[in-house]
Each structure stands twice: as C-alpha cells, then as structure tokens.
Motif scaffolding. Structure first.
Motif, PDB file in Angstrom:
ATOM      1  N   UNK A  11       0.807  -1.215   0.000  1.00 50.22           N
ATOM      2  CA  UNK A  11       0.000   0.000   0.000  1.00 50.22           C
ATOM      3  C   UNK A  11       0.838   1.261   0.000  1.00 50.22           C
ATOM      4  N   UNK A  12       1.950   1.250   0.750  1.00 50.95           N
ATOM      5  CA  UNK A  12       2.814   2.429   0.794  1.00 50.95           C
ATOM      6  C   UNK A  12       3.430   2.732  -0.559  1.00 50.95           C
ATOM      7  N   UNK A  13       3.949   1.704  -1.211  1.00 46.72           N
ATOM      8  CA  UNK A  13       4.539   1.899  -2.538  1.00 46.72           C
ATOM      9  C   UNK A  13       3.467   2.229  -3.580  1.00 46.72           C
ATOM     10  N   UNK A  14       2.275   1.633  -3.419  1.00 48.10           N
ATOM     11  CA  UNK A  14       1.186   1.968  -4.324  1.00 48.10           C
ATOM     12  C   UNK A  14       0.775   3.421  -4.133  1.00 48.10           C
ATOM     13  N   UNK A  15       0.824   3.900  -2.898  1.00 45.15           N
ATOM     14  CA  UNK A  15       0.536   5.306  -2.625  1.00 45.15           C
ATOM     15  C   UNK A  15       1.504   6.216  -3.392  1.00 45.15           C
ATOM     16  N   UNK A  16       2.783   5.873  -3.377  1.00 45.37           N
ATOM     17  CA  UNK A  16       3.769   6.662  -4.125  1.00 45.37           C
ATOM     18  C   UNK A  16       3.428   6.650  -5.613  1.00 45.37           C
ATOM     19  N   UNK A  17       3.049   5.471  -6.116  1.00 45.13           N
ATOM     20  CA  UNK A  17       2.686   5.353  -7.524  1.00 45.13           C
ATOM     21  C   UNK A  17       1.447   6.180  -7.844  1.00 45.13           C
ATOM     22  N   UNK A  18       0.436   6.131  -6.958  1.00 40.30           N
ATOM     23  CA  UNK A  18      -0.792   6.886  -7.199  1.00 40.30           C
ATOM     24  C   UNK A  18      -0.528   8.385  -7.150  1.00 40.30           C
ATOM     25  N   UNK A  19       0.342   8.812  -6.249  1.00 42.72           N
ATOM     26  CA  UNK A  19       0.691  10.232  -6.190  1.00 42.72           C
ATOM     27  C   UNK A  19       1.388  10.657  -7.482  1.00 42.72           C
ATOM     28  N   UNK A 273     -11.663   9.444 -17.026  1.00 44.84           N
ATOM     29  CA  UNK A 273     -10.292   9.069 -16.653  1.00 44.84           C
ATOM     30  C   UNK A 273      -9.806   9.874 -15.460  1.00 44.84           C
ATOM     31  N   UNK A 274     -10.092  11.179 -15.450  1.00 42.43           N
ATOM     32  CA  UNK A 274      -9.655  12.006 -14.324  1.00 42.43           C
ATOM     33  C   UNK A 274     -10.422  11.642 -13.056  1.00 42.43           C
ATOM     34  N   UNK A 275     -11.709  11.325 -13.188  1.00 42.79           N
ATOM     35  CA  UNK A 275     -12.495  10.906 -12.024  1.00 42.79           C
ATOM     36  C   UNK A 275     -12.000   9.569 -11.487  1.00 42.79           C
ATOM     37  N   UNK A 276     -11.672   8.655 -12.400  1.00 43.77           N
ATOM     38  CA  UNK A 276     -11.212   7.337 -11.984  1.00 43.77           C
ATOM     39  C   UNK A 276      -9.850   7.414 -11.303  1.00 43.77           C
ATOM     40  N   UNK A 277      -9.082   8.458 -11.598  1.00 43.61           N
ATOM     41  CA  UNK A 277      -7.800   8.636 -10.910  1.00 43.61           C
ATOM     42  C   UNK A 277      -8.030   8.798  -9.416  1.00 43.61           C
ATOM     43  N   UNK A 278      -9.046   9.557  -9.026  1.00 39.45           N
ATOM     44  CA  UNK A 278      -9.364   9.706  -7.605  1.00 39.45           C
ATOM     45  C   UNK A 278      -9.901   8.402  -7.037  1.00 39.45           C
ATOM     46  N   UNK A 279     -10.707   7.689  -7.817  1.00 43.12           N
ATOM     47  CA  UNK A 279     -11.271   6.417  -7.372  1.00 43.12           C
ATOM     48  C   UNK A 279     -10.189   5.355  -7.218  1.00 43.12           C
ATOM     49  N   UNK A 280      -9.201   5.369  -8.104  1.00 39.88           N
ATOM     50  CA  UNK A 280      -8.151   4.349  -8.092  1.00 39.88           C
ATOM     51  C   UNK A 280      -7.194   4.489  -6.909  1.00 39.88           C
TER      52      UNK A 280
END
Length: 524
Positions: A11-19, A273-280
């Motif tokens: 989750x921590x590394x995924x957080x970096x990726x999502x950011x 796509x921009x909305x799904x970025x927040x959802x993802x």
C-alpha cells in the motif's frame, strides 16, 4: 500482523505510484485538457493498460501464485518452482508476441468496435488507431512483469512488484513536459499525444528490466527454451481462462465502459479518466494491496486444511479494507468538487470541466467499498482452485451494468455510466460473499459485523464534519498552489481526526489487535 506488514509495504509503494499518477494526470489536464487529442491518447493507453491490470493484478496472478507456491514449498523446492516458471515463460512469450501482432494488424477494427463514433469527428479515429498501435506492445512487457511479480510475491518480496508502476508514471511525466516544450505555441496537441504513446512503450521496457533485476537478485533463474505444453502449463491455462472474468470484473467493466463512453460527447473519456484517478487511489492502496497480500497465505491455509487460519485471515482483510475504504469513499463523494478543483483545475481544464468530473467522481466512488471487497473476496475462490464461480458473479454484475447503461445513459450521460459501474460492483461483491456463506467456506462472525456497523457510524460522523467545512474552504480550492494544498490538508486532516477518533471511542477498531501490533513493533 504479517498481513498488516505486507499490506503496508504494498500500500505504501502503491501510494507513491498513485501520487505520481496524480501528478501525471494533473499535468495532462492542464496541457491537453478534455478534447480530441486527450480522448485519443487515453483510449489508446487504456486498451493495453486494462489487459495489464487484468493479468498483473487479476487472472494470471490469481492462477499462477498458488501453483508456484505449492512447488516452492513442496518436495521439489526452488528447483521445481523455477522449472515450472521457465516452462510457463517459454509458452507465454510466443503467445504474447502472436497476440500483440494480431492486435496491431486488427487495430482499426478494434478501435471501430470500441469507438466507432470517433469517426464523426475529423481525424479523431485515425489518431486513436495510430496511437493504439504504438502503445499496445506495452501489454507484452506487462504480462511478463506479471509473471515476475507473482514469483516475488510468492517469496514474500512485495516491494518490487508494488513499485514498478512508479517508473511508468515518471516516464510519462517527462514525456508530457517534453511534448509541451516541443509543441511551443503551435498548438499541435497531436505531437504531445504521439510523444506520450511512445513513452508508454518505453515505460514498459523499463518496468520489465526492473522486475527482472529483482527476480535475479532473489536467486531465481529463468530460461526461455522450446515451448512445452506440460501438464502444469495446461492446468495454468485452464485456470486462467475463467479467472480472466472472475478476478478481472473491474477491468471487463472498463472495456464495456469504453464502448459506452465513446458514444458520449467529446471529452467524456477524459472526464471519466480524471475521475477514476481519484477512485483508483484508495482502490489501489487498499483493495489491490490486500488482495495481493492474502492470496499466498490463504492458499497455504486452505491447502493445509486450516479452516480457522483461513477464516481469521479473511476476516482481518475485510475489517482492515472497510476500516480504510468506507471513510475514503464517503469523503470523496462529499468533497468531490473540492478535490477535483484542487487537483485538476487550471490551464485547459476549466471550471465547467471540473464540475462535470466532480459529479462523475461522486457516482463512481459509491461503488468503491464493493470494488475493494471484490479484490478481498476473490482470492478465497482462487485459493480453492475455483475459478468458475467468480465468472458467474462477474457476468451477473456485467449484465446489470449493461442494462443500466442501455436504460439511463442517454438521460444521465457520463454520470449515469459511473453509477451503473457502482451498481454492478455491489451486485458482484454481494454474490461472492453469499456463495461463500452458502458453501460454508466463510461467514462474517458477529464481532466483525458489529465493528463494520460501528465503522459506518464513524463514517457518518466524519461526513457531518466535512459537509460544512467544505463550504467554508471552497474559495481556496481554486486558489494558489499553497492555498489548495492547505485547504485539502484541512479537509483530510479533519476527516481523519473525526473518523478515527469516533471509531476508536465506539469500538470500530479492534483494540486487542492494535495493542498486539504495538507490542510486536516495540519488541522488534
């Protein structure tokens, strides 16, 4: 506690990726905005990316990890696991090359099936086909990455597999800035789109090299040899085919989404796509992380006929996922406008674009807890080598999604499509749980049920606090970077304070597990 540690790593590394992904999409919104070039690139990018998620986070991982783990921990040990993986790799590579080549040849037909309405806008269809031919080889590299990630996850080395998406986001950010610089004042958006498409393929190569390095460092040696359809490879193939539907329902929904969204007004795909970025963001950090972390352990418990261990692991995964997902979904729904304005408003992305995207976010995150539950419940089937049941759950959910779109998409447009996605996800998660209960494989115990209800109470308290706060802070969400950051920080901080404070006071958090975790952390 090991589940919490593994989930924290992923989750921590995924957080970096999502950011990093947020940064990428923020720049994309400002440089291209919703329009022809943006829609064309996003469709070309999503096509291989959906397959990437389907294999890397779904069907292949769900089928491959249990088989690799059994060989790794069986009599043959690492040698047997390496031999099995080399056999899979040797069959996988030729099939992937053939699959990619066929799609390259058939790309105009593929895009026509998905987005025939693009032909009504001059140049949009042709641009989409050209970009998709550049981006599609990404699936070849990512499918190989999924194999290497499965090996490392089975060895409980989750970090490399969770960190590789960061590399693609960094490559795309560089490509966006380069494209904007080369475009200058000419307004040639197609140039930026072509540079982005090339960057996707380059990013795939970089990610494959990253995972290959860490697999080699873990002591695993793989070789590509003459393809052999061994019994194990055939078994893997038989499991994967239905698993594509069972574990990848969210990605299949996205393919159907693309079919419907391309029939909506220009820019609709960009809004989604921009909305799904927040959802993802919460889906990736919580759902995918937990689903990845529990599969190897769940396979061991079920293989060893340890019912209590399997039930405990499944309950812990549900509790932890809902503890984090319920407030995330509620906060995103209530504060969709502020979040979209703060992150995306500016450049070619105007206030009207932000308002539409916010409505899509609110509808999409209504199904966020269901998306996460699908990720958490599906491994319970795959660990038992049952890939057929999730297929039927996926088909039922997909049917509801299609029916809702046929009935409401003309009336509600892109927001109706997002709501239909959420409705289908809830049906899917309900069916997955109900069938587990009926087969006596798993049932939520009263203690967990009570904590889930208390989590809902804590979520309601958080919503009550956020609703007036968002109104007071509204002018700052379209202000300077510092004002936006402080306003978002105030929302997130206040929401987290109220939710976790109330959750702790009313017993929504298991205090015994928390105390045990603190004792182990202090001892280490």
């Amino acid at each position: 506690m090991s589940l919490l540690k593994a989930t924290g790593t992923i989750g921590g590394l995924t957080m970096v990726s999502r950011v990093a992904g947020f940064a990428r999409d923020m720049i994309l919104a400002r440089i291209l905005g919703p329009g022809v070039a943006s829609d064309a690139f996003l469709l070309a990018f999503q096509l291989p990316n959906i397959f990437r998620r389907l294999f890397a986070e779904g069907a292949f991982s769900a089928a491959y990890v249990p088989m690799f783990s059994r060989r790794l921990h069986g009599e043959g040990g690492q040698a047997s696991a390496e031999d099995f993986s080399s056999d899979v790799l040797s069959v996988f590579v030729p099939l992937l090359i053939l699959f990619t080549a066929l799609f390259e040849i058939a790309m105009p037909g593929v895009i026509w099936l998905m987005a025939s309405e693009y032909q009504d806008i001059p140049g949009k269809f042709e641009l989409t086909v050209a970009l998709a031919r550049i981006t599609f080889p990404y699936i070849l590299f990512m499918s190989l990455v999924s194999l290497l990630t499965g090996i490392l996850n089975s060895l409980s080395r989750f970090a490399p597999g969770a960190s590789f998406p960061i590399l693609l986001n960094l490559v795309l950010i560089v490509a966006l800035l380069l494209g904007d610089h080369l475009r200058g004042t000419t307004g040639n958006d197609e140039l930026v789109a072509y540079i982005l498409a090339i960057a996707v393929a380059i990013g795939g190569v970089v990610q494959l090299l990253w995972l290959w390095f860490w697999t080699h460092r873990a002591g695993i040696r793989l070789v590509i040899r003459r393809p052999r359809l061994t019994r194990e490879v055939k078994e893997l193939g038989i499991i994967i085919l239905p698993a594509v539907f069972g574990a990848g329902v969210y990605q299949i929904n996205q393919l159907v989404q693309l079919f419907f969204v391309t029939r909506l007004p220009n820019g609709s795909l960009s809004y989604l796509a921009f909305a799904d970025r927040l959802n993802q963001l919460p889906l990736g950090i919580i759902g995918i992380a937990l689903g990845t972390a529990i599969l190897p352990a769940l396979s061991r418990y079920i293989g060893g006929e340890d019912r209590k261990g399997a039930d405990r692991l499944q309950s812990n995964a549900i509790e932890l996922s809902m503890l984090l997902t319920l407030p995330a979904a509620a906060a995103l729904a209530v504060c969709a406008g502020p979040f979209v304005s703060a992150f995306f408003l500016g450049g070619r992305f105007g206030a009207a674009d932000a308002a539409i995207t916010a409505d899509v976010v609110a509808a999409l995150v209504a199904g966020l807890p269901a998306y996460v539950l699908i990720k958490v419940l599906t491994p319970s089937y795959f660990a038992r080598k049952d890939t057929k049941t999730p297929v039927w759950a996926a088909v039922a959910a997909l049917s509801v999604f299609v029916l809702f779109n046929l009935l409401f998409i003309e009336r509600f447009g892109i927001v109706g499509l997002a709501a239909a996605t959420a409705a289908g996800a809830w049906l899917n998660s309900f069916l997955l749980y109900a069938i587990l209960v009926r087969r006596d494989h798993y049932r939520i115990d009263p203690a967990l049920g009570a904590r889930l209800l208390r989590q809902l109470v804590a979520t309601a308290a958080m919503v009550a606090a956020l609703w007036p706060l968002r109104g007071w802070l509204w002018p700052y969400f379209s202000g300077s970077i510092i004002e936006r950051a402080l306003a978002i920080g105030a929302l997130v901080g206040a929401g987290a304070f109220v939710y976790f404070g109330v959750a702790f006071m009313i017993g929504a958090i298991d205090r015994e597990k928390l105390a045990m975790f603190n004792r182990r952390k202090a001892a280490s």
